[in-house]
Motif scaffolding. Structure first.
Motif, mmCIF file in Angstrom:
data_model
loop_
_atom_site.group_PDB
_atom_site.id
_atom_site.type_symbol
_atom_site.label_atom_id
_atom_site.label_comp_id
_atom_site.label_asym_id
_atom_site.label_seq_id
_atom_site.Cartn_x
_atom_site.Cartn_y
_atom_site.Cartn_z
ATOM 1 N N LEU A 41 0.884 -1.273 0.201
ATOM 2 C CA LEU A 41 -0.006 -0.115 0.007
ATOM 3 C C LEU A 41 0.957 1.224 0.080
ATOM 4 O O LEU A 41 1.591 1.342 0.829
ATOM 5 N N LYS A 42 0.475 2.272 -0.883
ATOM 6 C CA LYS A 42 1.451 3.654 -1.013
ATOM 7 C C LYS A 42 0.117 4.720 -0.804
ATOM 8 O O LYS A 42 -0.747 4.658 -1.371
ATOM 9 N N VAL A 43 0.508 5.305 0.305
ATOM 10 C CA VAL A 43 -0.593 6.502 0.520
ATOM 11 C C VAL A 43 0.239 7.841 0.578
ATOM 12 O O VAL A 43 1.149 7.939 1.186
ATOM 13 N N TYR A 44 -0.247 8.685 -0.508
ATOM 14 C CA TYR A 44 0.092 10.291 -0.446
ATOM 15 C C TYR A 44 -0.865 10.989 -0.197
ATOM 16 O O TYR A 44 -1.870 11.276 -0.726
ATOM 17 N N LYS A 45 -0.637 11.936 0.765
ATOM 18 C CA LYS A 45 -1.567 12.918 1.359
ATOM 19 C C LYS A 45 -0.977 14.317 1.617
ATOM 20 O O LYS A 45 0.246 14.423 2.055
ATOM 21 N N LYS A 46 -1.786 15.350 1.554
ATOM 22 C CA LYS A 46 -0.985 16.664 1.886
ATOM 23 C C LYS A 46 -2.430 17.837 2.007
ATOM 24 O O LYS A 46 -3.182 17.678 1.274
ATOM 25 N N LYS A 47 -1.955 18.554 2.831
ATOM 26 C CA LYS A 47 -2.794 19.601 3.237
ATOM 27 C C LYS A 47 -2.786 20.704 1.864
ATOM 28 O O LYS A 47 -1.497 20.907 1.334
ATOM 29 N N GLY A 48 -3.941 21.075 1.475
ATOM 30 C CA GLY A 48 -3.881 22.036 0.340
ATOM 31 C C GLY A 48 -4.417 21.559 -1.082
ATOM 32 O O GLY A 48 -5.193 20.527 -0.754
ATOM 33 N N ARG A 49 -4.124 22.251 -1.992
ATOM 34 C CA ARG A 49 -4.733 21.928 -3.089
ATOM 35 C C ARG A 49 -4.272 20.456 -3.905
ATOM 36 O O ARG A 49 -3.261 20.050 -3.593
ATOM 37 N N VAL A 50 -4.879 20.029 -4.806
ATOM 38 C CA VAL A 50 -4.500 18.740 -5.642
ATOM 39 C C VAL A 50 -3.038 19.356 -6.163
ATOM 40 O O VAL A 50 -2.388 18.125 -5.974
ATOM 41 N N ALA A 51 -2.984 20.375 -6.740
ATOM 42 C CA ALA A 51 -1.497 20.741 -7.231
ATOM 43 C C ALA A 51 -0.322 20.541 -6.370
ATOM 44 O O ALA A 51 0.998 20.331 -6.500
ATOM 45 N N ASP A 52 -0.627 20.804 -4.812
ATOM 46 C CA ASP A 52 0.362 20.680 -3.810
ATOM 47 C C ASP A 52 0.810 19.155 -3.756
ATOM 48 O O ASP A 52 2.105 18.782 -3.400
ATOM 49 N N LEU A 53 -0.226 18.322 -3.846
ATOM 50 C CA LEU A 53 0.090 16.909 -3.802
ATOM 51 C C LEU A 53 0.915 16.267 -5.014
ATOM 52 O O LEU A 53 1.904 15.524 -4.615
ATOM 53 N N GLU A 54 0.308 16.857 -5.958
ATOM 54 C CA GLU A 54 1.320 16.374 -7.356
ATOM 55 C C GLU A 54 2.705 16.693 -7.150
ATOM 56 O O GLU A 54 3.385 15.968 -7.580
ATOM 57 N N GLU A 55 2.900 18.007 -6.561
ATOM 58 C CA GLU A 55 4.241 18.585 -6.502
ATOM 59 C C GLU A 55 5.126 17.411 -5.403
ATOM 60 O O GLU A 55 6.278 17.156 -5.771
ATOM 61 N N ASN A 56 4.278 17.271 -4.550
ATOM 62 C CA ASN A 56 4.819 16.358 -3.354
ATOM 63 C C ASN A 56 5.197 14.918 -3.881
ATOM 64 O O ASN A 56 5.931 14.145 -3.271
ATOM 65 N N VAL A 57 4.644 14.600 -4.679
ATOM 66 C CA VAL A 57 4.886 13.211 -5.283
ATOM 67 C C VAL A 57 5.692 13.218 -6.193
ATOM 68 O O VAL A 57 6.047 11.921 -6.893
ATOM 69 N N LEU A 58 6.236 14.106 -7.037
ATOM 70 C CA LEU A 58 7.378 14.335 -7.941
ATOM 71 C C LEU A 58 8.410 13.263 -7.788
ATOM 72 O O LEU A 58 8.707 13.081 -6.733
ATOM 73 N N GLY A 59 8.725 12.329 -8.600
ATOM 74 C CA GLY A 59 9.930 11.737 -8.564
ATOM 75 C C GLY A 59 9.259 10.220 -7.772
ATOM 76 O O GLY A 59 10.419 9.185 -7.594
ATOM 77 N N LYS A 60 8.204 10.015 -7.258
ATOM 78 C CA LYS A 60 7.983 8.839 -6.436
ATOM 79 C C LYS A 60 7.384 7.855 -7.518
ATOM 80 O O LYS A 60 7.038 7.987 -8.719
ATOM 81 N N ASP A 61 7.581 6.616 -7.283
ATOM 82 C CA ASP A 61 6.911 5.393 -7.927
ATOM 83 C C ASP A 61 5.340 5.271 -7.767
ATOM 84 O O ASP A 61 5.082 4.860 -6.900
ATOM 85 N N LEU A 62 4.599 5.818 -8.902
ATOM 86 C CA LEU A 62 3.299 5.894 -8.678
ATOM 87 C C LEU A 62 2.498 4.728 -9.573
ATOM 88 O O LEU A 62 1.241 4.972 -9.684
ATOM 89 N N HIS A 63 3.207 3.943 -10.008
ATOM 90 C CA HIS A 63 2.591 2.856 -10.828
ATOM 91 C C HIS A 63 1.728 1.799 -9.944
ATOM 92 O O HIS A 63 1.810 1.420 -8.864
ATOM 93 N N SER A 64 0.418 1.804 -10.422
ATOM 94 C CA SER A 64 -0.556 1.132 -9.887
ATOM 95 C C SER A 64 -1.739 0.935 -10.826
ATOM 96 O O SER A 64 -2.105 1.938 -11.496
#
Ligand code: G6P
Length: 611
Positions: A41-64
Motif C-alpha cells: 500500500l502506498k498512501v500520499y496525502k497533503k494539506k492544500g490543493r491537488v496541485a500541492d499533492l502532485e508536487e509532493n509526489v514528484l519522482g515517486k513510483d506511482l505505478h498502480s
C-alpha cells in the motif's frame, strides 16, 4: 464537499484519480490524498490543493492499476497532512477514504482504545476503518462482511471506498447520504462523487443508492444491500460531454457560468414553454397536477442560494396560484418537528441534489406522507431520485462554488411551474398567462443584452473595492434578489454584506449608512418603484453611496444614484431573473480586484453533504 475518486482496471490509476480529483475541486476542500497498490500500500496525502499533492509526489513510483483519491473538507480535526485521507488501518493493510460524518464515532473510538488501538489522526474516518479491521480480525469474516457489520453499527452519513493490500484488484464502496457514481467500462470501473471523473472513459454509470455496498473489480460490479442480498445495478446513460465541465476560454468557471445563462435559460425553457401555442409542458408537474391544484399549502425547503430562489417562488406562487407558501431553511425544518398536513406539497430546491440538510428534510416529510417535488440541477442526484415528481433546471454542470446559472434555472422552472398550476387552476386570466409566457420566452435574449455591458460592473467594482461592508435592498419580487446579491458578495469578495427589504432598512441598517457605505438597490421598474425611490432618497440624505440596478428607460433613479446599471425592461414577475445577473457580475469583479480565488472561495463547499 469532499470529493471521492476510484479506479480499478488495466490503466495507470494515478493520472485518472488525480484528474478526477481536479474535476471535483469545485466541491470545496482543504487537503488531498491518494492510495495506490504497488507491491504494497502506498498512501500520499497533503494539506492544500491537488496541485500541492502532485508536487509532493514528484519522482515517486506511482505505478498502480488500482487507486482511490480524496479531497477533504475538514469536519473532525483541522486541515492537515495527518487528517487528510486516505487513512490506513492499524495493520497497515487497508486504506479508506470517506465523505460524510460518523456521528457515534466517539463511542466506537473508546471501545477501540480500550482494545489497544492507536490513532494517528483526529478523524472519524480512521475510527471507522479500524472498527472494520477489528471486526474483520475477530469475527472470522471476510472484509466485505466486516464492512457490512460495521456500517450497520454506525450512525451518520458516509460514502466510503476501501482497498486491501491482500486483494489488489478490488475496491469496496458503500454509501448512505453522500453521493457515489460508478462508471462501467470495458474491463474497468471508475468511481466518483459525481460522473465528472469518468466522462472521457464511459457514458454508462450506476448511481449507488443509500444502504448499498459495491464490490468493484475490473470486470465485475456486484451491488448488495446491507442485508447481503444482491441488487441489480441499474445502468444509466450519461448525457454530458467533457466540454461542459471545462472553462472554454474564460478565466474562471464563475464567469463562464454567468455568461452561459442566455443558453442555459433557453435550455431550461426548450421543449417546455411554447409562447405561441400558449402551453407549458412539464411532465413531472402534469403527473401531479391534481395534488398541486388542490394543495392547501406549499412548503419550499432549500439552503443557500436555492433558498433565495424559493423566496422568489413564494411571491410568484401566492400571486398567481393563490396557494399559501412557506419557505424553510432545510436545516431548521428537519429538526423542528414541523406540522405537515394532508394536502401539503413540499418542493425541494437544490442545485447539487445532494445537500444533506435538504435531503434529510424531504426524507422526513416523505415519512409523514407529504408529496415531494424536486427542482434539481444535477441529473440522477439523490434529491431527484427520492422526489415523487419534479423538474430539472438543465443548467448543465455548475463548477464555480457560487451558484449562478443554476439559480436562474431555478427561477425559470419555478415560474413555469407556477404558471402551469395557475392556468390549470383557473387563478390567472388568459391575457396575463399569455403575456407572462412571452415575457419568459424573451428572457434569454434580455440576459444576453445586459451581459454586453458587463464591463460597466467592472468599473463599479474597482470604485468600491475597498468597502468593508455593503447593503443590498429591494422590494417585492426583488427583495430575495437583494438577499442573493448580498450572499454572492460575501462569498466571492469577503466583503461583509447584508440584504434587506428596502423599507425595513429604517429599522436598523440605516444606522450603518455613512459616506463610504455602498448601498445596492435592486430597483427595476415595478409596482414598488415610487416606494423604492423614496428609500433611495433616504440613503442619499444620509450621504450613502447608491449603486442602482434599474430598468432601461428609468428617468428618475439615474438622477439620484451614484452608479447605475441598466437591465432591459420586463414584467415584474420575471424581472428577478434579469436583476440577479448584474449582482453576480458585481461580486465576481469585486472578488477579482480583491484577489480572491473566485471559483473556490475559502471555507466554502459547492455541495454540502454534511449537516
Ligand atoms: C452551498 C453552495 C451554495 C448553494 C448551497 C445549497 O452552500 O456553496 O452555492 O446555494 O450549498 O446547495 P444546493 O446544491 O442544495 O443548491
Amino acid at each position: 464537499m469532499c470529493g471521492i475518486v476510484g479506479y480499478t482496471g488495466p490503466r495507470e490509476a494515478y493520472p485518472i484519480v488525480i484528474t478526477g480529483l481536479k474535476r471535483l475541486e469545485y466541491r470545496g476542500y482543504d487537503s488531498t490524498g491518494v492510495a495506490l497498490l504497488n507491491g504494497g500500500l502506498k498512501v500520499y496525502k497533503k494539506k492544500g490543493r491537488v496541485a500541492d499533492l502532485e508536487e509532493n509526489v514528484l519522482g515517486k513510483d506511482l505505478h498502480s492499476n488500482i487507486g482511490i483519491g480524496h479531497t477533504r473538507w475538514a469536519t473532525h480535526g483541522e486541515p492537515s497532512d495527518r487528517n487528510a485521507h486516505p487513512h490506513t488501518s492499524g495493520s497497515g493493510k487497508l486504506a479508506m477514504i470517506h465523505n460524510g460524518i460518523i456521528e457515534n464515532y466517539a463511542q466506537i473510538k473508546k471501545e477501540l482504545l480500550n482494545k489497544g488501538y492507536h490513532f494517528t489522526s483526529d478523524t472519524d474516518t480512521e475510527v471507522l476503518l479500524n472498527f472494520i479491521e477489528d471486526i474483520n480480525k475477530n469475527n472470522e469474516c471476510n472484509l466485505e462482511e466486516a464492512v457490512r457489520i460495521a456500517l450497520k453499527r454506525i450512525t451518520g452519513a458516509y460514502c466510503i471506498l476501501l482497498i486491501d493490500e491482500d486483494d489488489p484488484e478490488t475496491i469496496i464502496a458503500a454509501r448512505k447520504g453522500s453521493p457515489l457514481v460508478i462508471g462501467v467500462g470495458k474491463g474497468e470501473h471508475f468511481l466518483g462523487s459525481d460522473a465528472s471523473p469518468m466522462l472521457e472513459y464511459t457514458k454508462e454509470v450506476v448511481y449507488v443508492n443509500d444502504y448499498e455496498l459495491a464490490i468493484v473489480r475490473p470486470d465485475e460490479l456486484i451491488l448488495k444491500n446491507l442485508g447481503n442480498e444482491k441488487v441489480t445495478p441499474f445502468v444509466t446513460k450519461l448525457d454530458m460531454e467533457l466540454a461542459a465541465i471545462e472553462k472554454g476560454g474564460y478565466d474562471h468557471f464563475m464567469l463562464k457560468e454567468i455568461f452561459e445563462q442566455p443558453s442555459t435559460i433557453l435550455d431550461c425553457l426548450r421543449g417546455r414553454l411554447d409562447a405561441n401555442a400558449g402551453t407549458i409542458t412539464m411532465s413531472g408537474v402534469q403527473k401531479n397536477i391534481e395534488a398541486l391544484k388542490s394543495a392547501h399549502r406549499i412548503i419550499i425547503v432549500a439552503c443557500g442560494t436555492s433558498w433565495h430562489a424559493g423566496l422568489v417562488a413564494e411571491y410568484i406562487i401566492e400571486e398567481l396560484c393563490r396557494i399559501p407558501v412557506e419557505v424553510e431553511y432545510a436545516s431548521e425544518f428537519r429538526y423542528r418537528n414541523p406540522v405537515i398536513n394532508k394536502g401539503d406539497i413540499i418542493i425541494a430546491v437544490s442545485q447539487s441534489g445532494e445537500t444533506a440538510d435538504t435531503l434529510v428534510a424531504i426524507e422526513k416529510a416523505k415519512e409523514q406522507g407529504a408529496v415531494i417535488f424536486g427542482i434539481v440541477n444535477a441529473v440522477g442526484s439523490s434529491i431527484a431520485r427520492i422526489s415523487d415528481g419534479g423538474a430539472y433546471t438543465h443548467a448543465g454542470p455548475e463548477i464555480g462554488v457560487a451558484s449562478t446559472k443554476a439559480f436562474t434555472g431555478q427561477l425559470v422552472v419555478l415560474t413555469m411551474m407556477a404558471l402551469k398550476i395557475a392556468k390549470e387552476k383557473g387563478s390567472i386570466s388568459d391575457e396575463r398567462y399569455r403575456h407572462l409566457l412571452q415575457e419568459l420566452a424573451d428572457v434569454p435574449e434580455k440576459v444576453a443584452a445586459l451581459l454586453k455591458n458587463a464591463d460597466d460592473l467592472k468599473i463599479i467594482a474597482e470604485k468600491y473595492k475597498d468597502a468593508s461592508d455593503a447593503l443590498f435592498l429591494g422590494r417585492g419580487y426583488n427583495f430575495p434578489i437583494a438577499l442573493e446579491g448580498a450572499l454572492k458578495l460575501k462569498e466571492i469578495s469577503y466583503i461583509h454584506a447584508e440584504g434587506y427589504p428596502a423599507a425595513e432598512m429604517k429599522h436598523g441598517p440605516i444606522a450603518l449608512v455613512t459616506e463610504t457605505l455602498p448601498v445596492v438597490f435592486v430597483a427595476t421598474k415595478d409596482s414598488y418603484h415610487e416606494k423604492i425611490v423614496s428609500n433611495i432618497q433616504e440613503i442619499k440624505a444620509r450621504k450613502g453611496k447608491v449603486i442602482a440596478i434599474v430598468s432601461e428607460g428609468d428617468e428618475v433613479i439615474p438622477g439620484l444614484a451614484d452608479d447605475v446599471f441598466f437591465v432591459p425592461p420586463a414584467d415584474e414577475l420575471v424581472a428577478p431573473i434579469l436583476s440577479c445577473v448584474p449582482l453576480q457580475l458585481l461580486s465576481y469583479y469585486m472578488g477579482i480586484v480583491r484577489g480572491v480565488d473566485v471559483d473556490k472561495p475559502r471555507n466554502l463547499a459547492k455541495s454540502v453533504t454534511v449537516e
